[in-house]
Design a protein around this motif. Sequence first.
Motif, mmCIF file in Angstrom:
data_model
loop_
_atom_site.group_PDB
_atom_site.id
_atom_site.type_symbol
_atom_site.label_atom_id
_atom_site.label_comp_id
_atom_site.label_asym_id
_atom_site.label_seq_id
_atom_site.Cartn_x
_atom_site.Cartn_y
_atom_site.Cartn_z
ATOM 1 N N LYS A 168 0.801 -1.221 0.000
ATOM 2 C CA LYS A 168 0.000 0.000 0.000
ATOM 3 C C LYS A 168 0.841 1.283 0.000
ATOM 4 O O LYS A 168 0.312 2.369 0.117
ATOM 5 C CB LYS A 168 -0.927 0.021 1.226
ATOM 6 C CG LYS A 168 -1.956 -1.109 1.230
ATOM 7 C CD LYS A 168 -2.835 -1.033 2.466
ATOM 8 C CE LYS A 168 -3.889 -2.134 2.484
ATOM 9 N NZ LYS A 168 -4.739 -2.076 3.685
ATOM 10 N N LYS A 169 2.166 1.151 -0.122
ATOM 11 C CA LYS A 169 3.027 2.324 -0.110
ATOM 12 C C LYS A 169 2.812 3.140 -1.380
ATOM 13 O O LYS A 169 2.877 2.617 -2.492
ATOM 14 C CB LYS A 169 4.490 1.886 -0.006
ATOM 15 C CG LYS A 169 5.489 3.028 -0.075
ATOM 16 C CD LYS A 169 5.387 3.952 1.115
ATOM 17 C CE LYS A 169 6.437 5.046 1.078
ATOM 18 N NZ LYS A 169 6.295 6.027 2.142
ATOM 19 N N GLN A 170 2.561 4.446 -1.221
ATOM 20 C CA GLN A 170 2.336 5.334 -2.354
ATOM 21 C C GLN A 170 3.256 6.552 -2.236
ATOM 22 O O GLN A 170 3.659 6.943 -1.138
ATOM 23 C CB GLN A 170 0.873 5.793 -2.411
ATOM 24 C CG GLN A 170 -0.116 4.649 -2.659
ATOM 25 C CD GLN A 170 -1.549 5.133 -2.734
ATOM 26 O OE1 GLN A 170 -1.863 6.248 -2.323
ATOM 27 N NE2 GLN A 170 -2.422 4.290 -3.260
ATOM 28 N N TYR A 171 3.591 7.127 -3.384
ATOM 29 C CA TYR A 171 4.491 8.278 -3.423
ATOM 30 C C TYR A 171 3.839 9.445 -4.162
ATOM 31 O O TYR A 171 3.114 9.239 -5.137
ATOM 32 C CB TYR A 171 5.800 7.909 -4.134
ATOM 33 C CG TYR A 171 6.554 6.773 -3.494
ATOM 34 C CD1 TYR A 171 7.416 6.991 -2.426
ATOM 35 C CD2 TYR A 171 6.404 5.466 -3.958
ATOM 36 C CE1 TYR A 171 8.117 5.955 -1.841
ATOM 37 C CE2 TYR A 171 7.094 4.412 -3.375
ATOM 38 C CZ TYR A 171 7.948 4.659 -2.320
ATOM 39 O OH TYR A 171 8.629 3.621 -1.742
ATOM 40 N N ARG A 172 4.134 10.643 -3.683
ATOM 41 C CA ARG A 172 3.713 11.867 -4.382
ATOM 42 C C ARG A 172 4.961 12.472 -5.023
ATOM 43 O O ARG A 172 5.681 13.237 -4.394
ATOM 44 C CB ARG A 172 3.062 12.836 -3.409
ATOM 45 C CG ARG A 172 1.720 12.357 -2.858
ATOM 46 C CD ARG A 172 1.073 13.401 -1.978
ATOM 47 N NE ARG A 172 1.897 13.668 -0.792
ATOM 48 C CZ ARG A 172 1.592 14.570 0.135
ATOM 49 N NH1 ARG A 172 0.499 15.324 0.002
ATOM 50 N NH2 ARG A 172 2.374 14.741 1.183
ATOM 51 N N LYS A 173 5.193 12.106 -6.272
ATOM 52 C CA LYS A 173 6.425 12.514 -6.951
ATOM 53 C C LYS A 173 6.260 13.853 -7.647
ATOM 54 O O LYS A 173 5.282 14.075 -8.354
ATOM 55 C CB LYS A 173 6.843 11.434 -7.953
ATOM 56 C CG LYS A 173 7.234 10.099 -7.292
ATOM 57 C CD LYS A 173 7.701 9.086 -8.328
ATOM 58 C CE LYS A 173 8.107 7.780 -7.653
ATOM 59 N NZ LYS A 173 8.588 6.772 -8.642
ATOM 60 N N THR A 174 7.234 14.712 -7.411
ATOM 61 C CA THR A 174 7.272 16.031 -8.057
ATOM 62 C C THR A 174 8.719 16.308 -8.463
ATOM 63 O O THR A 174 9.653 15.637 -8.018
ATOM 64 C CB THR A 174 6.787 17.130 -7.101
ATOM 65 O OG1 THR A 174 7.629 17.142 -5.926
ATOM 66 C CG2 THR A 174 5.343 16.906 -6.691
ATOM 67 N N LYS A 175 8.913 17.317 -9.296
ATOM 68 C CA LYS A 175 10.263 17.722 -9.666
ATOM 69 C C LYS A 175 10.869 18.518 -8.519
ATOM 70 O O LYS A 175 10.267 19.462 -8.003
ATOM 71 C CB LYS A 175 10.236 18.568 -10.942
ATOM 72 C CG LYS A 175 11.635 18.944 -11.438
ATOM 73 C CD LYS A 175 11.576 19.694 -12.744
ATOM 74 C CE LYS A 175 11.147 18.778 -13.869
ATOM 75 N NZ LYS A 175 11.258 19.473 -15.191
ATOM 76 N N LEU A 176 12.043 18.119 -8.069
ATOM 77 C CA LEU A 176 12.676 18.774 -6.924
ATOM 78 C C LEU A 176 14.178 18.919 -7.156
ATOM 79 O O LEU A 176 14.747 18.331 -8.076
ATOM 80 C CB LEU A 176 12.387 17.995 -5.644
ATOM 81 C CG LEU A 176 12.644 16.474 -5.660
ATOM 82 C CD1 LEU A 176 14.094 16.151 -5.379
ATOM 83 C CD2 LEU A 176 11.745 15.767 -4.642
ATOM 84 N N ASP A 177 14.807 19.699 -6.280
ATOM 85 C CA ASP A 177 16.246 19.946 -6.356
ATOM 86 C C ASP A 177 16.924 19.135 -5.256
ATOM 87 O O ASP A 177 16.715 19.387 -4.062
ATOM 88 C CB ASP A 177 16.531 21.436 -6.189
ATOM 89 C CG ASP A 177 18.016 21.742 -6.120
ATOM 90 O OD1 ASP A 177 18.819 20.909 -6.587
ATOM 91 O OD2 ASP A 177 18.370 22.814 -5.590
ATOM 92 N N LEU A 178 17.720 18.148 -5.643
ATOM 93 C CA LEU A 178 18.375 17.286 -4.658
ATOM 94 C C LEU A 178 19.389 18.057 -3.803
ATOM 95 O O LEU A 178 19.544 17.778 -2.613
ATOM 96 C CB LEU A 178 19.085 16.120 -5.364
ATOM 97 C CG LEU A 178 18.183 15.021 -5.921
ATOM 98 C CD1 LEU A 178 19.024 13.960 -6.623
ATOM 99 C CD2 LEU A 178 17.342 14.387 -4.820
#
Length: 332
Positions: A168-178
């Motif tokens: 059930k693990k879900q991610y909210r992926k967005t463009k980011l600066d590492l």
Amino acid sequence: PPTVTDARIFTVLDDKGIPLHTPPERQIDWREPFVAREIHETLPRWQAAAYLADPDFIATKAEATTSVLWVLTAFLLFAVAGGGVVMTALLGSELALARKKTDLVTNVSHELKTPLTSIRLFAEMLMADIAPSATKRKEYCTLLVSETERLSRLINNVLDFSKSSQGKKQYRKTKLDLVSLIRQTVSCEELRLKQKGITLRFRSRYKKVEFTGCRESLIQVLVNLISNAEKYAASGKMIEIMLRKEKDTIVLETADRGPGVPAWAVKKIFQEFYRVDDSLTQNAGGSGLGLTIARMIVTDHGGQIDYQPRPGGGSLFRITFPDNKEEHSHGA
């Protein structure tokens, strides 16, 4: 029924045991019928008799049946023995898992007490106005935030492990600066580590590295690796974080100067609940889930994580992510 078949012969024996009818080309011992019965009391000693057409038929069948029974018996014994071994192994595995889960509860309970104690201590000091200077108040507030985030990380590790086990693990992926993400994480962790005599340093020649991923999850990976290094890095040592590019990949590394991981345990350190049982590390706390969660998140982001012994002593964890082909700004 017919008196002669391929399997048996029916005939009548007179009072002297002589058959009244004998089929041609049959080698039969008429003195020993397979079964015989007296015909009637009016014909004493006269019998209706049956003979086997092949006298060795019963013996052959008995031998074949005996062989089959022996094979079945051997197979049954093998199945019972094999099943016993499998059940013993499964039972041992379940008992080991139960012990690990018990240890998890104990370790997590212990781990939760440390940040809770610090939060309460600094909160009481602020309430009592023991640290009147603005600098001290800011320092205590920073430590409060750091310990709160540490507490959240511990809880998130357990919750994420539960979710991943249930799919059930879900991610909210967005463009980011590492680069920005790592600097902010280091800023939150460095004061608390400084209190323990550990220096946390970040190095990268890039000012910006864009990557598409879940911000909170990537922070959790980084904090888990920092926490792992913290447990085994002695006072006065440094934890280093490095970010660079290699061809079409983004490489993130955390390195420390602790005792390192024994060669026999390298393949196990990413297993759930696993903690190295070694004289140098036996007093280190932890739930045994930090590296497991880190690997899960990295893998779900299309990357890989592995361990290498650090030249000169210590541990080095390397994470590689596929580059998104964006232009990266270089720094000093």
